[in-house]
Design a protein around this motif. Structure first.
Motif, PDB file in Angstrom:
ATOM      1  N   ALA A  30      51.835   3.310 -36.641  1.00 40.34           N
ATOM      2  CA  ALA A  30      52.731   4.349 -37.160  1.00 40.34           C
ATOM      3  C   ALA A  30      53.955   4.459 -36.258  1.00 40.34           C
ATOM      4  O   ALA A  30      53.861   4.254 -35.044  1.00 40.34           O
ATOM      5  CB  ALA A  30      52.015   5.694 -37.223  1.00 40.34           C
ATOM      6  N   PHE A  31      55.091   4.802 -36.873  1.00 43.09           N
ATOM      7  CA  PHE A  31      56.314   5.023 -36.098  1.00 43.09           C
ATOM      8  C   PHE A  31      57.173   6.061 -36.787  1.00 43.09           C
ATOM      9  O   PHE A  31      57.416   5.990 -37.991  1.00 43.09           O
ATOM     10  CB  PHE A  31      57.114   3.728 -35.943  1.00 43.09           C
ATOM     11  CG  PHE A  31      58.428   3.955 -35.255  1.00 43.09           C
ATOM     12  CD1 PHE A  31      58.469   4.181 -33.891  1.00 43.09           C
ATOM     13  CD2 PHE A  31      59.606   3.985 -35.974  1.00 43.09           C
ATOM     14  CE1 PHE A  31      59.678   4.426 -33.254  1.00 43.09           C
ATOM     15  CE2 PHE A  31      60.819   4.223 -35.354  1.00 43.09           C
ATOM     16  CZ  PHE A  31      60.851   4.448 -33.985  1.00 43.09           C
ATOM     17  N   THR A  32      57.611   7.049 -36.003  1.00 42.23           N
ATOM     18  CA  THR A  32      58.648   7.997 -36.417  1.00 42.23           C
ATOM     19  C   THR A  32      59.576   8.151 -35.223  1.00 42.23           C
ATOM     20  O   THR A  32      59.349   7.554 -34.170  1.00 42.23           O
ATOM     21  CB  THR A  32      58.069   9.379 -36.807  1.00 42.23           C
ATOM     22  OG1 THR A  32      57.547  10.016 -35.630  1.00 42.23           O
ATOM     23  CG2 THR A  32      56.978   9.264 -37.856  1.00 42.23           C
ATOM     24  N   ASP A  33      60.598   8.988 -35.372  1.00 45.39           N
ATOM     25  CA  ASP A  33      61.500   9.213 -34.234  1.00 45.39           C
ATOM     26  C   ASP A  33      60.854  10.060 -33.136  1.00 45.39           C
ATOM     27  O   ASP A  33      61.412  10.225 -32.058  1.00 45.39           O
ATOM     28  CB  ASP A  33      62.815   9.843 -34.698  1.00 45.39           C
ATOM     29  CG  ASP A  33      62.642  11.223 -35.299  1.00 45.39           C
ATOM     30  OD1 ASP A  33      61.532  11.547 -35.783  1.00 45.39           O
ATOM     31  OD2 ASP A  33      63.619  12.002 -35.276  1.00 45.39           O
ATOM     32  N   LYS A  34      59.611  10.556 -33.389  1.00 43.21           N
ATOM     33  CA  LYS A  34      58.903  11.394 -32.413  1.00 43.21           C
ATOM     34  C   LYS A  34      57.555  10.831 -31.967  1.00 43.21           C
ATOM     35  O   LYS A  34      56.930  11.386 -31.073  1.00 43.21           O
ATOM     36  CB  LYS A  34      58.672  12.789 -32.994  1.00 43.21           C
ATOM     37  CG  LYS A  34      59.940  13.534 -33.283  1.00 43.21           C
ATOM     38  CD  LYS A  34      59.656  14.870 -33.915  1.00 43.21           C
ATOM     39  CE  LYS A  34      60.980  15.522 -34.266  1.00 43.21           C
ATOM     40  NZ  LYS A  34      60.807  16.619 -35.167  1.00 43.21           N
ATOM     41  N   GLU A  35      57.104   9.731 -32.602  1.00 42.40           N
ATOM     42  CA  GLU A  35      55.757   9.230 -32.307  1.00 42.40           C
ATOM     43  C   GLU A  35      55.657   7.731 -32.569  1.00 42.40           C
ATOM     44  O   GLU A  35      56.198   7.225 -33.547  1.00 42.40           O
ATOM     45  CB  GLU A  35      54.755   9.974 -33.184  1.00 42.40           C
ATOM     46  CG  GLU A  35      53.320   9.576 -32.970  1.00 42.40           C
ATOM     47  CD  GLU A  35      52.370  10.391 -33.821  1.00 42.40           C
ATOM     48  OE1 GLU A  35      52.296  11.615 -33.630  1.00 42.40           O
ATOM     49  OE2 GLU A  35      51.713   9.789 -34.694  1.00 42.40           O
ATOM     50  N   LEU A  36      54.935   7.056 -31.667  1.00 42.18           N
ATOM     51  CA  LEU A  36      54.600   5.646 -31.831  1.00 42.18           C
ATOM     52  C   LEU A  36      53.102   5.522 -31.635  1.00 42.18           C
ATOM     53  O   LEU A  36      52.557   6.048 -30.664  1.00 42.18           O
ATOM     54  CB  LEU A  36      55.334   4.788 -30.784  1.00 42.18           C
ATOM     55  CG  LEU A  36      54.929   3.318 -30.735  1.00 42.18           C
ATOM     56  CD1 LEU A  36      55.654   2.545 -31.834  1.00 42.18           C
ATOM     57  CD2 LEU A  36      55.253   2.718 -29.385  1.00 42.18           C
ATOM     58  N   ARG A  37      52.425   4.851 -32.556  1.00 46.90           N
ATOM     59  CA  ARG A  37      50.976   4.653 -32.449  1.00 46.90           C
ATOM     60  C   ARG A  37      50.699   3.158 -32.586  1.00 46.90           C
ATOM     61  O   ARG A  37      51.091   2.538 -33.563  1.00 46.90           O
ATOM     62  CB  ARG A  37      50.243   5.429 -33.534  1.00 46.90           C
ATOM     63  CG  ARG A  37      48.737   5.414 -33.386  1.00 46.90           C
ATOM     64  CD  ARG A  37      48.064   6.219 -34.491  1.00 46.90           C
ATOM     65  NE  ARG A  37      48.383   7.616 -34.417  1.00 46.90           N
ATOM     66  CZ  ARG A  37      47.542   8.550 -33.950  1.00 46.90           C
ATOM     67  NH1 ARG A  37      46.361   8.211 -33.498  1.00 46.90           N
ATOM     68  NH2 ARG A  37      47.902   9.810 -33.943  1.00 46.90           N
ATOM     69  N   LEU A  38      50.002   2.608 -31.553  1.00 49.31           N
ATOM     70  CA  LEU A  38      49.679   1.188 -31.529  1.00 49.31           C
ATOM     71  C   LEU A  38      48.178   0.988 -31.524  1.00 49.31           C
ATOM     72  O   LEU A  38      47.447   1.770 -30.910  1.00 49.31           O
ATOM     73  CB  LEU A  38      50.257   0.524 -30.278  1.00 49.31           C
ATOM     74  CG  LEU A  38      51.776   0.506 -30.140  1.00 49.31           C
ATOM     75  CD1 LEU A  38      52.175  -0.010 -28.771  1.00 49.31           C
ATOM     76  CD2 LEU A  38      52.401  -0.345 -31.235  1.00 49.31           C
ATOM     77  N   LEU A  39      47.729  -0.071 -32.163  1.00 45.88           N
ATOM     78  CA  LEU A  39      46.323  -0.458 -32.128  1.00 45.88           C
ATOM     79  C   LEU A  39      46.087  -1.288 -30.876  1.00 45.88           C
ATOM     80  O   LEU A  39      46.877  -2.184 -30.556  1.00 45.88           O
ATOM     81  CB  LEU A  39      45.982  -1.272 -33.382  1.00 45.88           C
ATOM     82  CG  LEU A  39      44.543  -1.743 -33.513  1.00 45.88           C
ATOM     83  CD1 LEU A  39      43.597  -0.544 -33.625  1.00 45.88           C
ATOM     84  CD2 LEU A  39      44.410  -2.650 -34.722  1.00 45.88           C
TER      85      LEU A  39
END
Length: 100
Positions: free
Chosen positions: A48-57
């Motif tokens: 997931a990516f937004t201007d406030k959050e990045l989520r990596l597996l």
């Protein structure tokens, strides 16, 4: 049982061969420059990516980066360079869903 044995062998090899543990253990390598840049190597994909959050597996669980004004400067199959104001870097355990 086989998983634990394999992990023990990798630990032993990393120590005996003087190799970095992130290479042998398939761990992410995270480099931060202040609160403005984070470079993450050895991830398994962008979730997931937004201007406030990045989520990596990751191999085990996920990595969550929270902040503001995020921009992905570089993205490769196992590397990512994120720019913005970084407030938090959290490891999320795949078993419990909470942070480690």
């Amino acid at each position: 049982m086989a998983k634990k044995w394999g992990q023990r062998v990798r630990n032993w090899m990393a120590k005996k061969m003087d190799l970095p543990q992130d290479v042998m253990m398939d761990l992410p390598r995270i480099t931060m420059i202040g609160q403005i840049h984070i470079y993450i190597e050895n991830h398994r994909g962008l979730l997931a990516f937004t201007d406030k959050e990045l989520r990596l597996l990751l191999k085990q669980g996920q990595l969550l980066v929270k902040g503001k004004s995020f921009v992905i400067k570089t993205i490769l199959p196992e590397e990512i360079l994120l720019e913005g104001k970084i407030d938090q870097v959290l490891y999320i355990n795949e078993n419990s869903g909470g942070t480690k």
